[in-house]
Design an enzyme around this catalytic site. Structure first.
Site, PDB file in Angstrom:
ATOM      1  N   GLU A 164      -3.144  -7.553   8.255  1.00 48.76           N
ATOM      2  CA  GLU A 164      -2.230  -6.699   7.472  1.00 48.76           C
ATOM      3  C   GLU A 164      -0.788  -7.185   7.588  1.00 48.76           C
ATOM      4  OE1 GLU A 164      -1.924  -2.459   8.291  1.00 48.76           O
ATOM      5  OE2 GLU A 164      -1.890  -2.000   6.159  1.00 48.76           O
TER       6      GLU A 164
ATOM      7  N   ALA B 191       0.825  -1.213   0.000  1.00 43.20           N
ATOM      8  CA  ALA B 191       0.000   0.000   0.000  1.00 43.20           C
ATOM      9  C   ALA B 191       0.860   1.264   0.000  1.00 43.20           C
ATOM     10  CB  ALA B 191      -0.940  -0.009   1.191  1.00 43.20           C
TER      11      ALA B 191
ATOM     12  N   HIS C  59      -7.488  -1.016   9.361  1.00 42.93           N
ATOM     13  CA  HIS C  59      -6.823  -0.612  10.608  1.00 42.93           C
ATOM     14  C   HIS C  59      -7.852  -0.373  11.709  1.00 42.93           C
ATOM     15  CE1 HIS C  59      -4.722   1.124   6.983  1.00 42.93           C
ATOM     16  NE2 HIS C  59      -3.982   0.094   7.293  1.00 42.93           N
TER      17      HIS C  59
HETATM   18 ZN   LIG Z   1      -2.845  -2.107   4.423  1.00 44.44          ZN
END
Ligand SMILES: [Zn+2]
Length: 340
Positions: free
Chosen positions: A282, A70, A221
């Site tokens: 993640e 990302a 997140h």
């Molecule tokens: Zn990410």
């Protein structure tokens, strides 16, 4: 089955990211980019077997919904042409990972976004990735300027052409910023969480989901500051005479579990309805170390989920059912890839 809906190819072979540096340097010099480097199947295999696949096996997860790195998307760099070439190259690598490991990875694409360029520009690459590669979603950067927030908010009609295509293809978007080039923001420590929180608020203050009732966003997140400040958001919506957030947003907005301590997970699961939470870690990503308080990796989020007071049915929704529902093409794609 345990589906991790948020993983990035942070371990891609070195020449891939090295080319990106050369591409941007060439662009700055007004020269054409060098040819793309060769990446062998063996190099891809090694990068996965010793990285994400190893962690899947160690931690007991089954499948990662996998996208390009990302922070490496870098939509503030170069122009629309460089973004397109870079997105194409990154998405192709994801496709190759999913082809080599069809039981363990399903693809999500990055989009060839560029600050100040219409998101309409992303439609062809999105379609290509979904229809040709079998990807099940995309990462949508709400701030292609990399920390300066120069594009309109997500509720603006500016984004609508892309939303129309997402709805047509039945794929969700994870709202995910890239690297911050504004020195006021640390990329993963503040820009990511700011991006999540800002995106939620942009949805709250818009009529986006009235116009796109089947559009789905995953806010990663753990939703940034959103669950922790749920009362503030509910109160703002109430002051604005908006419907309750459950009606206004929660048919369309989902949160992942990339929260790296137990109290945070407890709060997320307490505040946000379980149908709106998707398991994710993640990995391998933002935080790579081991928590001395627990002796385990911060991003081994399954350990926290296991400690939550959830029924087996609730846990199954969080680990699998919600992901299959939000990623509308996932079950069919898994069947096609021969697993699960
Ligand atoms: Zn990410």
């Amino acid at each position: 089955m345990i589906i991790d809906c948020h993983g990035h190819y942070t371990t891609s072979p070195r020449q891939h990211e090295a080319w990106r540096t050369e591409q941007i340097a060439a662009h700055a010099d007004g020269k054409p980019p060098p040819p793309r480097p060769a990446v062998s199947d063996d190099e891809i295999r090694a990068s996965i077997v010793n990285g994400q696949l190893k962690l899947q096996q160690e931690r007991g997860t089954d499948l990662t919904i996998f996208s390009p790195r990302a922070a490496g998307m870098g939509h503030h760099l170069g122009d629309a042409t460089t973004s397109e070439a870079w997105a194409t190259a990154c998405n192709e690598l994801i496709h190759r990972v999913c082809t080599q490991f069809p039981r363990n990875f399903v693809g999500v694409c990055m989009l060839p976004q560029t600050a100040g360029v219409s998101p309409r520009n992303c439609i062809a690459e999105l379609e290509r990735c979904v229809l040709q590669y079998g990807f099940v979603g995309c990462n949508l950067n709400p701030d292609p300027s990399g920390g300066f927030w120069q594009d309109p908010p997500l509720g603006d009609r500016y984004w609508y052409p892309l939303y129309e295509k997402l709805v047509e293809l039945d794929v969700p978007a994870m709202i995910h910023v890239s690297a911050a080039c504004n020195p006021a923001f640390h990329t993963t420590g503040s820009h990511y969480l700011n991006g999540d929180t800002a995106a939620f608020m942009q949805c709250l203050t818009s009529d986006l989901f009235k116009n796109f009732p089947t559009l789905k966003f995953i806010i990663p997140h753990g939703g940034g500051a959103v669950p922790y400040h749920w009362g503030r958001f509910r109160g703002i919506a109430q002051d604005m005479k908006l419907p309750p957030l459950t009606e206004h947003l929660l048919n369309n907005v989902f949160f992942d579990t990339c929260v790296y301590h137990l109290p945070g997970q407890e709060l997320l699961a307490k505040v946000i309805p379980l149908d709106n939470i998707l398991f994710a870690s993640e990995m391998i990503g933002a935080v790579r170390g081991i928590d001395p308080e627990t002796g385990h990796h911060y991003d081994d989020t399954k350990r926290y989920i296991e400690e939550l007071p959830l029924s087996p049915g609730d846990k199954a929704r969080l680990y699998e059912g919600n992901a299959r529902r939000v990623y509308g093409r996932l079950s069919a794609q898994l069947a096609k890839q021969g697993g699960h």
